[in-house]
Scaffold this active site. Structure first.
Site, PDB file in Angstrom:
ATOM      1  N   HIS A   9      40.964  44.290  36.389  1.00 32.95           N
ATOM      2  CA  HIS A   9      40.811  45.591  37.385  1.00 32.95           C
ATOM      3  C   HIS A   9      39.115  45.525  37.956  1.00 32.95           C
ATOM      4  CE1 HIS A   9      40.192  48.276  34.092  1.00 32.95           C
ATOM      5  NE2 HIS A   9      39.615  49.060  35.152  1.00 32.95           N
ATOM      6  N   ASP A  15      45.332  42.662  31.788  1.00 34.61           N
ATOM      7  CA  ASP A  15      44.163  43.150  32.390  1.00 34.61           C
ATOM      8  C   ASP A  15      42.758  42.731  31.874  1.00 34.61           C
ATOM      9  OD1 ASP A  15      42.807  44.920  34.141  1.00 34.61           O
ATOM     10  OD2 ASP A  15      42.567  46.510  32.452  1.00 34.61           O
ATOM     11  N   SER A  37      35.043  50.180  31.423  1.00 35.42           N
ATOM     12  CA  SER A  37      36.030  49.118  31.350  1.00 35.42           C
ATOM     13  C   SER A  37      35.564  47.705  31.341  1.00 35.42           C
ATOM     14  CB  SER A  37      36.912  49.354  32.566  1.00 35.42           C
ATOM     15  OG  SER A  37      37.721  50.477  32.522  1.00 35.42           O
TER      16      SER A  37
END
Length: 410
Positions: free
Chosen positions: A141, A171, A255
């Site tokens: 993402h 992910d 992230s």
């Protein structure tokens, strides 16, 4: 008529003489006492009776004395801290980079002249250096939708990056960059050896470049957590992500960054954070043992090589009871399983004889309750070329078939 007493005058003179002598004796005594005190203090100090030395250093200048005082103060507030935590961070920090997701080619504005939002940012970890190339793992993402990608090293150096591949289910994504200026590569740890309460540290770029290289510390709060994930944002959970739980702060921009253990080894790739007003201190990280085969496939092939059935699925629990009986013709006590909405021609499922409206309820002896169960069994417990036994309902009757899994070419 005066009267003069010679005896009285004599007594007066005697008293005056005595007072003067007493006053003089007092002054002399005070002076002598002060001298004794001054002389005795160094003597007592030298004998060890006093906790300090009052004798002046005649060889030391005033400037030297001031410098010594400054050094004394500095020693109180400046000291070198060297702990297992600082050693771990020193070992891993330079392998953590920033990721810039650039989604428009015009620097200042789009074609309409309207100002654009800044490019998205995240974090990544350099995990490999091979020849002239180095490789970075991050979250899918973080790089999604990018027209250009850029990696920012810990010293601020910016390097163009090429997307090797990404995987929506885990992910994870892998980038390739030039290795010219890469000095540090992360060392993989063993996420399966982690224990509850074990100290860990998260390194990344929360809120972008302003806080690049930030470090937060916490513990492993949970192992083998499963978090439902809605891949296509349709409100239906498509997958259960397997993650580590930590109370080390993981904020937007973290992230793709590193979760390291006390040895400075990479044990997780930080991913998402539960952001609710009532929830605090729950950070999630993809275990590195789970991520390694995904990373290898993305680096080598650009995709994750998974077994393929060739079907479109829907959980029975999501289908109204009326259609469960009328269209799927399921027995009333069967309220679970996965219905086939479509079977792709010439796919492994078609070759095994499966058809639209069949309902799969078991794979290799394992009950399949919903789509997540089916995907988990298919992706984690089988491999390309395996033969899998399937039990399914068709027209209310339980049937069995075997399917030979092929490689997903989508």
């Amino acid at each position: 008529m005066g009267y003069y007493d010679d005896h009285s005058q004599e007594r007066y003179q005697n008293r005056k003489g005595k007072r003067g002598g007493f006053f003089f004796a007092s002054i002399v005594g005070a002076i002598l006492g002060a001298m004794l005190v001054v002389i005795s203090i160094p003597a007592l100090s030298n004998q060890g009776f006093l906790p300090y030395n009052v004798q002046p250093n005649h060889n030391q200048s005033a400037d030297e004395n001031n410098n010594n005082q400054d050094n004394f103060i500095q020693q109180q507030v400046s000291y070198d801290v060297n702990t297992d935590t600082t050693k771990a961070i020193d070992k891993a920090a330079d392998a953590v980079v920033g990721i810039n997701n650039i989604q428009n080619s015009n620097f200042w504005s789009d074609e309409s002249g309207d100002e654009q939002d800044p490019a998205g940012t995240g974090s990544g970890v350099i995990y490999k250096k091979a020849g002239a190339k180095a490789y970075v793992v991050t979250n899918q993402h973080v790089v999604e939708g990018a027209t250009q990608l850029e990696v920012t090293l810990n010293d601020g150096t910016k390097i163009p990056a090429k997307l090797m591949g990404g995987d929506i289910w885990t992910d994870l994504a892998v980038l390739e960059i030039s290795a010219d200026k890469i000095k540090k590569v992360a060392e993989f740890g063993n996420s399966e050896a982690l224990k509850m309460g074990e100290p860990v540290m998260a390194i990344g770029n929360p809120l972008g470049a302003t806080f690049s290289g930030s470090v937060t510390q916490g513990i492993i709060s949970g192992i083998n957590r499963t978090i439902p994930v809605d891949i296509n944002q349709d409100g239906i959970m498509d997958w259960n992500a397997e993650v580590l739980q930590t109370d080390a702060a993981i904020n937007p921009g973290n992230s793709g960054g590193a979760l390291i253990n006390i040895a400075g080894q990479l044990v997780g790739i930080n991913s998402m954070k539960i952001a609710q007003n009532a929830v605090e201190g729950i950070g999630l990280s993809i275990p590195i043992n789970y991520a390694k085969p995904i990373i290898n496939d993305l680096e080598q092939f650009g995709v994750v090589k998974r077994p393929y059935m060739g079907v479109d699925l829907k959980s029975v629990a999501e289908i109204p009871g009326y259609y469960q009986e009328e269209a799927l013709k399921l027995p009333r006590d069967i309220t679970y399983g996965v219905a086939l909405r479509q079977v792709i021609p010439n796919s492994p499922a078609a070759q095994a004889g499966l058809q639209e409206l069949d309902v799969i309820v078991e794979m290799d002896g394992e009950t399949i309750h919903d789509v997540i169960d089916l995907r988990k069994h298919l992706y984690q417990e089988t491999k390309i070329g395996d033969q899998m036994e399937i039990k399914y309902y068709r027209e209310g009757k339980l049937k069995t078939t075997k399917i030979t899994l092929a490689e997903d070419q989508s």
